[in-house]
Design a protein around this motif. Sequence first.
Motif, mmCIF file in Angstrom:
data_model
loop_
_atom_site.group_PDB
_atom_site.id
_atom_site.type_symbol
_atom_site.label_atom_id
_atom_site.label_comp_id
_atom_site.label_asym_id
_atom_site.label_seq_id
_atom_site.Cartn_x
_atom_site.Cartn_y
_atom_site.Cartn_z
ATOM 1 N N SER A 50 0.645 -1.185 -0.027
ATOM 2 C CA SER A 50 0.103 0.003 0.155
ATOM 3 C C SER A 50 1.039 1.392 -0.046
ATOM 4 O O SER A 50 0.381 2.216 -0.812
ATOM 5 C CB SER A 50 -0.858 -0.040 1.222
ATOM 6 N N GLU A 51 1.809 1.294 0.826
ATOM 7 C CA GLU A 51 2.661 2.412 1.094
ATOM 8 C C GLU A 51 3.948 2.699 -0.129
ATOM 9 O O GLU A 51 4.036 3.863 -0.379
ATOM 10 C CB GLU A 51 3.471 2.232 2.452
ATOM 11 N N ARG A 52 4.500 1.637 -0.535
ATOM 12 C CA ARG A 52 5.517 1.852 -1.544
ATOM 13 C C ARG A 52 5.374 0.673 -2.731
ATOM 14 O O ARG A 52 6.428 -0.127 -2.835
ATOM 15 C CB ARG A 52 6.879 1.530 -0.665
ATOM 16 N N PRO A 53 4.370 0.663 -3.211
ATOM 17 C CA PRO A 53 4.087 -0.533 -4.430
ATOM 18 C C PRO A 53 5.294 -0.416 -5.490
ATOM 19 O O PRO A 53 5.655 -1.557 -5.935
ATOM 20 C CB PRO A 53 2.620 -0.139 -4.995
ATOM 21 N N GLU A 54 5.925 0.748 -5.638
ATOM 22 C CA GLU A 54 7.056 0.493 -6.628
ATOM 23 C C GLU A 54 8.154 -0.111 -6.260
ATOM 24 O O GLU A 54 9.131 -0.443 -7.106
ATOM 25 C CB GLU A 54 7.497 2.102 -7.053
ATOM 26 N N GLY A 55 8.330 -0.661 -5.087
ATOM 27 C CA GLY A 55 9.525 -1.300 -4.455
ATOM 28 C C GLY A 55 9.718 -2.705 -4.824
ATOM 29 O O GLY A 55 10.620 -3.435 -4.728
ATOM 30 N N PHE A 56 8.304 -3.270 -5.375
ATOM 31 C CA PHE A 56 8.215 -4.586 -5.351
ATOM 32 C C PHE A 56 8.767 -5.116 -6.546
ATOM 33 O O PHE A 56 8.542 -4.463 -7.878
ATOM 34 C CB PHE A 56 6.830 -5.088 -5.424
ATOM 35 N N LYS A 57 9.492 -6.112 -6.760
ATOM 36 C CA LYS A 57 10.066 -7.067 -7.921
ATOM 37 C C LYS A 57 9.009 -7.925 -8.460
ATOM 38 O O LYS A 57 9.260 -8.365 -9.519
ATOM 39 C CB LYS A 57 11.418 -7.422 -7.686
ATOM 40 N N VAL A 58 7.927 -8.278 -7.735
ATOM 41 C CA VAL A 58 6.937 -9.297 -8.058
ATOM 42 C C VAL A 58 5.703 -8.613 -7.997
ATOM 43 O O VAL A 58 5.430 -7.979 -7.317
ATOM 44 C CB VAL A 58 7.032 -10.505 -7.197
ATOM 45 N N GLU A 59 4.891 -8.870 -8.948
ATOM 46 C CA GLU A 59 3.413 -8.354 -9.084
ATOM 47 C C GLU A 59 2.659 -8.845 -7.900
ATOM 48 O O GLU A 59 2.789 -10.019 -7.537
ATOM 49 C CB GLU A 59 2.813 -8.672 -10.538
ATOM 50 N N HIS A 60 1.774 -8.045 -7.668
ATOM 51 C CA HIS A 60 0.691 -8.675 -6.387
ATOM 52 C C HIS A 60 0.021 -10.073 -7.037
ATOM 53 O O HIS A 60 0.160 -10.778 -5.756
ATOM 54 C CB HIS A 60 -0.318 -7.602 -6.090
ATOM 55 N N ASP A 61 -0.190 -10.050 -7.922
ATOM 56 C CA ASP A 61 -0.977 -11.307 -8.537
ATOM 57 C C ASP A 61 -0.222 -12.626 -8.547
ATOM 58 O O ASP A 61 -0.491 -13.589 -8.515
ATOM 59 C CB ASP A 61 -1.577 -10.998 -9.943
ATOM 60 N N ASP A 62 1.086 -12.454 -8.504
ATOM 61 C CA ASP A 62 2.226 -13.587 -8.603
ATOM 62 C C ASP A 62 2.880 -13.629 -7.144
ATOM 63 O O ASP A 62 3.456 -14.737 -7.121
ATOM 64 C CB ASP A 62 3.099 -13.236 -9.700
ATOM 65 N N TYR A 63 2.887 -12.746 -6.401
ATOM 66 C CA TYR A 63 3.711 -12.771 -5.025
ATOM 67 C C TYR A 63 3.313 -14.025 -4.162
ATOM 68 O O TYR A 63 4.427 -14.400 -3.819
ATOM 69 C CB TYR A 63 3.083 -11.593 -4.291
ATOM 70 N N TRP A 64 2.247 -14.553 -4.037
ATOM 71 C CA TRP A 64 2.111 -15.506 -3.210
ATOM 72 C C TRP A 64 2.125 -16.849 -3.970
ATOM 73 O O TRP A 64 2.030 -17.739 -3.209
ATOM 74 C CB TRP A 64 0.919 -15.347 -2.322
ATOM 75 N N ASP A 65 2.192 -16.820 -4.936
ATOM 76 C CA ASP A 65 2.269 -18.150 -5.875
ATOM 77 C C ASP A 65 3.155 -19.033 -5.471
ATOM 78 O O ASP A 65 4.298 -18.827 -5.278
ATOM 79 C CB ASP A 65 2.538 -18.002 -7.378
ATOM 80 N N GLY A 66 2.805 -20.503 -4.975
ATOM 81 C CA GLY A 66 4.037 -21.472 -4.755
ATOM 82 C C GLY A 66 4.084 -21.342 -3.247
ATOM 83 O O GLY A 66 4.895 -22.220 -2.615
ATOM 84 N N PHE A 67 3.551 -20.488 -2.397
ATOM 85 C CA PHE A 67 3.797 -20.107 -0.948
ATOM 86 C C PHE A 67 3.110 -21.077 -0.325
ATOM 87 O O PHE A 67 3.464 -21.650 0.812
ATOM 88 C CB PHE A 67 3.703 -18.757 -0.634
#
Length: 78
Positions: free
Chosen positions: A58-75
Amino acid sequence: MHDETARPQQTEQPWSKVDPLIFEGRRLQAVMQIREAFGVGLHDGVDLLRGRYEALRSERPEGFKVEHDDYWDGFGTL
């Protein structure tokens, strides 16, 4: 976490080691660092990771190297 009154103090110092792991999508390493920093078990560590992830997304979305839709894949879920 199951008992909100047991939530550890969330100061910025422990998060300074965890946040880069979260931004890079290194979730397992982030959980391990959270468990060490806050002295919590696996389930609570995952809960803290998910909460911190949401705050950072929410605060710093630009810092992520993985898109939200893919972040939790395989976790998986605990």
